[in-house]
Design an enzyme around this catalytic site. Structure first.
Site, PDB file in Angstrom:
ATOM      1  N   THR A 172      64.041  33.546   0.018  1.00  0.00           N
ATOM      2  CA  THR A 172      63.038  34.710  -0.758  1.00  0.00           C
ATOM      3  C   THR A 172      61.796  34.975  -0.312  1.00  0.00           C
ATOM      4  O   THR A 172      61.471  36.118  -0.060  1.00  0.00           O
ATOM      5  CB  THR A 172      63.348  34.302  -2.228  1.00  0.00           C
ATOM      6  OG1 THR A 172      64.646  34.154  -2.496  1.00  0.00           O
ATOM      7  CG2 THR A 172      62.507  35.635  -2.916  1.00  0.00           C
ATOM      8  N   GLU A 212      72.177  39.003  -1.705  1.00  0.00           N
ATOM      9  CA  GLU A 212      73.488  38.778  -2.220  1.00  0.00           C
ATOM     10  C   GLU A 212      73.575  39.510  -3.467  1.00  0.00           C
ATOM     11  O   GLU A 212      73.626  38.925  -4.627  1.00  0.00           O
ATOM     12  CB  GLU A 212      74.193  37.252  -2.004  1.00  0.00           C
ATOM     13  CG  GLU A 212      75.551  37.449  -2.294  1.00  0.00           C
ATOM     14  CD  GLU A 212      76.145  36.207  -2.036  1.00  0.00           C
ATOM     15  OE1 GLU A 212      77.132  35.565  -2.458  1.00  0.00           O
ATOM     16  OE2 GLU A 212      75.704  35.557  -1.010  1.00  0.00           O
TER      17      GLU A 212
END
Length: 595
Positions: A387, A510
């Site tokens: 991230t 995702e």
């Protein structure tokens, strides 16, 4: 969940410094013409107040029914009306100036908050910034609108009353002035204590407001966690601290108000007693004594008002410190730099390292290339830096070492507006704003979007069927943060938003990991439409969704430990092989259970 923010200091480092306050007011560009007119009218009001006792003195000394004529009555009436009109107009103008200053300060703050970097919001709670936008600017406005005229007219009334008191009877005025040092010796410490209490109350109120805002905005988390008793205690503690400060303020006022009453009564007793003796001896006329009492009252009332002004001024100075601190914070520069070139280029991460604050690096010497028009998947254990890597790609942060490149050029050479305009970001749970479905799909676009274009994007995102099932269609309200829609519906609206932007680069965190099988199938189909012909980088939480990726980058503890296809990594990368075997087996078992 709740914490009380630290008390900020003024940028000068000296609490109570007035220079930042004056600089902030100047930066808000108040109308000097209106301000001069308003303060001039305040001066006229004060001057009119100083004339009234003299007129009263003349009436009392020469009063008789025969001497009282219509002209005198009309003159007195006109004097009172003119003074009232000047006072009313001054109040209106100062209120207007205060509102203009409030608007301009809030405009500057709002513009600043929108360009503050993500790193700033990591350090400062958004609720604190809201408090600066609402509470602190309101305090500055109140000082201008409600208390500035007091400084001018009150000062003039005090000086003028003293001069005229000496002119009326310097002996009696000298006697009265003996009480001034005593009053000052008591009132100044009380005023300073009241200022400290006011600043503490202001800071505590800001912290309590931040706590309330945070808890109420996350009310679902509070309820699902059964944290109502805990948050009640946190809120009650803040209210209790405000209660104690309020009681302290009441204690000071309970001392000051009776003391002022006693002082005023003693002064009046001295004036009436000593003045009566002076009148009896012929040293003073009855009208002079009446005028003396009126001037005394005009001296006392402004002193009380000036005390309130300086208390409010201390509050405004404290508020200024927080406002100036926000305005002085570093900001993102969206315009500097060139536009991203028209041809599609690969993205290169060149020995990038990055860490949050003074902690250890989250990413360490990361290097790999994202080929044009291909799918690159980021895989690795939780906390491996996936991230954070997306945040660097969005340029929310700059690498502490190394460079992000677009082709051979450093990405920092391109303007932020141009760079981010090339990126479509679909998160695990697509954030929505309160508004309609249409508002959310077109959000951020600076061009008109036709109904046909909107419908095409929604259809490609597999969203049009459920949108049209609503009575209001694209005008359906989604609720705060889209809570009226399901997770799959929010994801598809996020994909439609990305399709309208027509980005070259896709960042997919995702988007199907938390969806049921039916919603997942719809979102996967929408993602397939979105990814066609675009450079795509996917954070993979489930390997089954990225085994067909053109390239998989395995991250472990912030470092790249393997790059290749699924088959290559499964063969040559031990940790990836263990990762794949455990995940794929679990997903097969999960799918079997579902079927």
């Amino acid at each position: 969940m709740t914490t009380i923010p630290n008390k900020p200091e003024s940028p000068s480092g000296k609490p109570g410094s007035w220079r930042p306050f004056l600089g902030l007011i100047r930066s808000a560009r108040p109308s000097t013409g209106l301000l001069s007119l308003a303060l001039g009218l305040s001066v006229l009001t004060a001057a009119g107040g100083l004339i009234v006792p003299q007129v009263t003195r003349s009436l009392v000394d020469g009063f008789s029914l025969s001497s009282l004529h219509a002209g005198q009555i009309a003159l007195i009436a006109c004097l009172f009306l003119a003074s009232a009109a000047a006072s009313g107009l001054s109040i209106f103008l100062l209120n207007r100036i205060g509102q203009q200053v409030l608007y301009r300060l809030r405009d500057r703050l709002w513009k600043k908050m929108l360009v503050l970097p993500v790193a700033h919001y990591d350090r400062v709670k958004s609720a604190e910034l809201v408090s600066r936008m609402t509470n602190d600017t309101g305090i500055v406005k109140n000082l201008i609108s409600e208390h500035l005229s007091t400084l001018v007219s009150g000062s003039l009334s005090i000086v003028g009353s003293l001069i005229l008191l000496f002119a009326l009877d310097w002996r009696m005025t000298s006697v009265l002035l003996v009480a001034v040092p005593l009053a000052v010796a008591v009132m100044v410490p009380m005023g300073m204590q009241m200022s400290r209490i006011s600043r503490s109350t202001q800071d505590e109120t800001a912290g309590w407001t931040a706590t309330l805002s945070q808890v109420l905005s996350e009310n679902r988390l509070v309820k699902s966690s059964g944290a109502e008793p805990l948050e009640y205690e946190h809120g009650r503690e803040g209210m209790f601290r405000l209660l104690k400060l309020g009681i302290k303020e009441g204690r000071v006022q309970a001392f000051v108000t009776p003391l002022m009453t006693i002082v005023i009564m003693m002064l009046l007793a001295v004036v009436v007693g000593y003045g009566g003796m002076r009148v009896s001896s012929g040293a003073m006329t009855t009208g002079g004594l009446v005028a003396f009492v009126l001037y005394l009252m005009q001296l006392i009332a402004p002193l009380t008002q000036l005390t309130q002004f300086f208390t409010q001024f201390q509050k405004a100075v404290g508020a200024t410190g927080r406002i100036v601190e926000t305005l002085a914070a570093p900001e993102e520069d969206h315009e500097t730099g060139s536009a991203v070139p028209g041809e599609i280029r690969p993205i290169r991460l060149d020995r990038i390292s990055f860490g949050y604050g003074a902690g250890s690096d989250v990413l360490k010497d990361v290097s790999f290339e994202v080929p044009c028009g291909k799918v690159t998947a980021l895989v690795g254990p939780s906390g491996s830096g996936k991230t954070t890597l997306f945040s660097l790609l969005e340029r929310y942060y700059e690498p502490s070492q190394g460079a992000l490149r677009y082709g051979d050029e450093n990405a920092s050479a391109f303007s932020l507006a141009s760079w981010r305009g090339q990126i479509g970001y679909v998160q695990q749970e697509s954030p929505l704003i309160s508004g309609t479905i249409r508002d959310n799909i077109v959000y951020g676009l600076d061009r008109p979007v036709s109904d046909e274009e909107l419908s095409r994007a929604a259809a490609m995102a597999n969203a049009e069927s459920f949108i049209l099932s609503f009575d209001d269609g694209y005008g359906t309200q989604v609720g705060e943060r889209g809570l009226k829609l399901s997770g799959g519906q929010r994801q598809r609206i996020g994909i439609a938003r990305a399709l309208l932007r027509d980005p070259r680069i896709l960042l997919l965190d995702e988007a199907t990991s938390s969806l049921d099988s039916q919603s997942e199938a719809a979102v996967q189909e929408a993602l397939a439409n979105l990814m066609k012909g675009r450079t795509t980088i996917v954070i993979a939480h489930r390997l089954s969704t990225v085994v067909d990726a053109d390239q998989i980058v395995f991250l472990d503890k912030g470092a790249v430990t393997g790059i290749g296809t699924h088959e290559e990594l499964a063969k040559n990368h031990e940790l990836y092989r263990q990762f794949a075997v455990s995940q794929l087996r679990y997903e097969d078992e999960r799918q079997t259970v579902i079927l």
